[in-house]
Design a protein around this motif. Structure first.
Motif, mmCIF file in Angstrom:
data_model
loop_
_atom_site.group_PDB
_atom_site.id
_atom_site.type_symbol
_atom_site.label_atom_id
_atom_site.label_comp_id
_atom_site.label_asym_id
_atom_site.label_seq_id
_atom_site.Cartn_x
_atom_site.Cartn_y
_atom_site.Cartn_z
ATOM 1 N N LEU A 164 0.829 -1.197 0.000
ATOM 2 C CA LEU A 164 0.000 0.000 0.000
ATOM 3 C C LEU A 164 0.869 1.256 0.000
ATOM 4 N N ALA A 165 0.612 2.152 -0.946
ATOM 5 C CA ALA A 165 1.304 3.440 -0.976
ATOM 6 C C ALA A 165 0.652 4.373 0.033
ATOM 7 N N ALA A 166 1.457 5.101 0.778
ATOM 8 C CA ALA A 166 0.924 5.988 1.807
ATOM 9 C C ALA A 166 1.977 7.021 2.170
ATOM 10 N N ALA A 189 0.565 -0.984 7.486
ATOM 11 C CA ALA A 189 1.135 -1.987 8.391
ATOM 12 C C ALA A 189 0.066 -2.936 8.917
ATOM 13 N N GLU A 190 -1.166 -2.454 9.002
ATOM 14 C CA GLU A 190 -2.253 -3.278 9.528
ATOM 15 C C GLU A 190 -2.809 -4.251 8.502
ATOM 16 N N ILE A 191 -3.087 -3.788 7.273
ATOM 17 C CA ILE A 191 -3.853 -4.607 6.333
ATOM 18 C C ILE A 191 -3.076 -5.062 5.109
ATOM 19 N N ALA A 192 -1.861 -4.551 4.914
ATOM 20 C CA ALA A 192 -1.103 -4.891 3.704
ATOM 21 C C ALA A 192 0.129 -5.723 4.051
ATOM 22 N N ASP A 193 0.855 -6.103 3.008
ATOM 23 C CA ASP A 193 2.077 -6.898 3.163
ATOM 24 C C ASP A 193 3.327 -6.040 3.035
ATOM 25 N N GLY A 194 3.137 -4.779 2.670
ATOM 26 C CA GLY A 194 4.255 -3.869 2.526
ATOM 27 C C GLY A 194 3.757 -2.445 2.392
ATOM 28 N N ASP A 197 9.341 -8.538 10.979
ATOM 29 C CA ASP A 197 10.173 -9.560 10.335
ATOM 30 C C ASP A 197 9.700 -9.903 8.927
ATOM 31 N N THR A 198 8.418 -9.683 8.636
ATOM 32 C CA THR A 198 7.857 -10.117 7.349
ATOM 33 C C THR A 198 7.390 -8.974 6.465
ATOM 34 N N PHE A 199 7.259 -7.789 7.021
ATOM 35 C CA PHE A 199 6.725 -6.635 6.290
ATOM 36 C C PHE A 199 7.818 -6.024 5.410
ATOM 37 N N GLU A 200 7.440 -5.590 4.210
ATOM 38 C CA GLU A 200 8.408 -4.998 3.285
ATOM 39 C C GLU A 200 8.177 -3.501 3.113
ATOM 40 N N VAL A 201 9.250 -2.761 2.964
ATOM 41 C CA VAL A 201 9.181 -1.321 2.704
ATOM 42 C C VAL A 201 10.104 -0.995 1.539
ATOM 43 N N PRO A 202 9.618 -1.131 0.301
ATOM 44 C CA PRO A 202 10.412 -0.743 -0.867
ATOM 45 C C PRO A 202 10.224 0.760 -1.145
ATOM 46 N N ALA A 203 11.284 1.525 -1.069
ATOM 47 C CA ALA A 203 11.207 2.981 -1.188
ATOM 48 C C ALA A 203 11.749 3.459 -2.529
ATOM 49 N N PHE A 204 10.975 4.297 -3.200
ATOM 50 C CA PHE A 204 11.404 4.948 -4.438
ATOM 51 C C PHE A 204 12.576 5.870 -4.148
ATOM 52 N N ALA A 219 24.433 4.433 3.670
ATOM 53 C CA ALA A 219 24.467 3.842 5.009
ATOM 54 C C ALA A 219 23.259 4.265 5.836
ATOM 55 N N LEU A 220 22.802 5.508 5.641
ATOM 56 C CA LEU A 220 21.637 5.989 6.378
ATOM 57 C C LEU A 220 20.378 5.243 5.972
ATOM 58 N N TRP A 221 20.276 4.907 4.701
ATOM 59 C CA TRP A 221 19.103 4.169 4.223
ATOM 60 C C TRP A 221 19.116 2.737 4.753
ATOM 61 N N LYS A 222 20.291 2.164 4.840
ATOM 62 C CA LYS A 222 20.391 0.791 5.339
ATOM 63 C C LYS A 222 19.989 0.683 6.808
ATOM 64 N N GLU A 223 20.095 1.773 7.551
ATOM 65 C CA GLU A 223 19.742 1.781 8.970
ATOM 66 C C GLU A 223 18.274 2.119 9.212
ATOM 67 N N SER A 224 17.531 2.389 8.149
ATOM 68 C CA SER A 224 16.138 2.819 8.274
ATOM 69 C C SER A 224 15.182 1.631 8.188
ATOM 70 N N VAL A 225 13.886 1.925 8.192
ATOM 71 C CA VAL A 225 12.856 0.883 8.072
ATOM 72 C C VAL A 225 12.757 0.349 6.641
ATOM 73 N N VAL A 226 13.417 0.996 5.704
ATOM 74 C CA VAL A 226 13.374 0.589 4.302
ATOM 75 C C VAL A 226 14.024 -0.780 4.123
ATOM 76 N N THR A 227 13.360 -1.657 3.361
ATOM 77 C CA THR A 227 13.912 -2.992 3.104
ATOM 78 C C THR A 227 14.421 -3.153 1.678
ATOM 79 N N SER A 228 13.945 -2.292 0.762
ATOM 80 C CA SER A 228 14.398 -2.332 -0.630
ATOM 81 C C SER A 228 14.519 -0.909 -1.153
ATOM 82 N N LEU A 229 15.540 -0.664 -1.950
ATOM 83 C CA LEU A 229 15.693 0.622 -2.626
ATOM 84 C C LEU A 229 15.244 0.454 -4.070
ATOM 85 N N LEU A 230 14.216 1.187 -4.469
ATOM 86 C CA LEU A 230 13.713 1.137 -5.845
ATOM 87 C C LEU A 230 14.311 2.327 -6.584
#
Length: 340
Positions: free
Chosen positions: A168-170, A180-185, A217-224, A313-324
């Motif tokens: 879900l985009a938000a 975080a409640e209803i989606a997978d990422g 552990d299972t939620f994804e955050v791919p950031a543009f 390095a700052l992005w790697k320490e964030s909640v982001v799991t993928s860099l798009l």
């Protein structure tokens, strides 16, 4: 952290060099490729067309606009692309904003969070191949009224996967918590590592709600993430400024622009007000020039490769799991080596 390639928005036509970039993303073993839509090109057709030349990367929509399609039409597209890609499809969806929803699609915008809940409920029923009966506030299946001959149906197609991932985009805290409640990422558009604590809190709010689908552990955050490698930081930032000016200044009205709010939370209220005033008054070039380099550096990686490497390095320490990343082929190769 994973690495994906974002094909970006079309202008007058398809993005230049996109075929080569997708081929390189596949060769480099990147996790995913993503296609966008606004009020020009759609995101499903290019994803199917370009994705047909790949075998491993995941194929995601970033984002499919909910108001453009009924929930069942979206689910049909997801079932179809998931089959054609061998189970590689990711459905990224979002509510967009009132300017596009009401101005382009002719649909009402109010109460987007409640509408999103119902939308995802129906999509998941179709994907699970359930017989769909739904009597919500925004969607009724069968339709109440009309010829009175509608009946509950289920997909004729048997799904390859009965639980296709939905991201879900938000941008605002309530929408991020809903993701975080209803989606997978969650698909952030303008993420800044400086706002990490704000987003971590919003995501935790969603995870804490009863029935939340995922967890940290299972939620994804791919950031543009736009990436422009150039020896001159200012010239590199010039490639990103027009996009920020458009979204801060022109994608919405005063008091109703979620992108504007993102940058205000980062401390740029005065700058955002100036950009918006210039843009809405028709002074677009001046609005672009008013975007400070620091603002660009908050949401993009610009400048020499060594600077880009350090800031990653700052992005790697964030909640982001993928860099798009939206960038050229040589930079894509360099990033693949850096991210590892």
């Amino acid at each position: 952290m994973k690495l994906g390639f974002h094909t970006g928005y079309w202008s007058a036509g398809p993005p230049e060099g996109v075929r080569d970039a997708i081929a390189e993303a596949e060769r480099l073993g990147l996790d995913s490729i993503w296609a966008a839509e606004a009020y020009g090109s759609d995101c499903l057709t290019p994803l199917a067309w370009w994705g047909a030349s790949t075998e491993r990367v995941r194929l995601g929509t970033n984002i499919l606009q909910m108001s453009a399609r009924t929930p069942t039409a979206t689910a049909m597209a997801a079932l179809t692309l998931d089959h054609l890609s061998g189970g590689r499809f990711v459905l990224g969806i979002g509510a967009s904003g009132p300017q596009v929803v009401e101005g382009w699609y002719g649909q009402p915008y109010p109460r987007p969070l409640a509408r999103t809940r119902e939308y995802l409920d129906i999509v998941r029923k179709v994907v699970a191949r359930e017989r769909v009966e739904y009597q919500g506030e925004f969607f009724q299946l069968p339709y109440q009224g009309g010829a009175g001959l509608g009946k509950p149906l289920k997909s004729t197609v048997h799904p390859l996967r009965t639980d296709i991932p939905i991201f879900l985009a938000a941008e605002g805290p309530k929408n991020v918590a809903l993701a975080a409640e209803i989606a997978d990422g969650w698909l952030p558009m303008f993420f800044s590592p400086r706002g990490n604590d704000f987003y971590r809190t919003a995501l935790q709010t969603g995870f804490d709600r009863p029935g939340a689908r995922q967890n940290w552990d299972t939620f994804e955050v791919p950031a543009f993430l736009p990436v422009v490698v150039h020896d001159d930081v200012e010239q590199a930032a010039d490639w990103v400024r027009p996009m920020l000016a458009l979204y801060i200044g022109g994608m919405g009205a005063k008091g109703a622009n979620f992108h504007f709010d993102v940058f205000v939370r980062l401390g740029y209220q005065a700058e955002c007000q100036k950009i918006q005033e210039l843009y809405l008054d028709g002074h677009k070039a001046e609005a672009v020039a008013a975007v400070p380099t620091a603002m660009v550096e908050d949401v993009a990686l610009v400048g020499p490769l060594a600077k880009v490497r350090d800031e990653l390095a700052l992005w790697k320490e964030s909640v982001v799991t993928s860099l798009l990343v939206n960038t050229d082929v040589p930079t894509l190769r360099a990033l693949a080596e850096i991210v590892g």
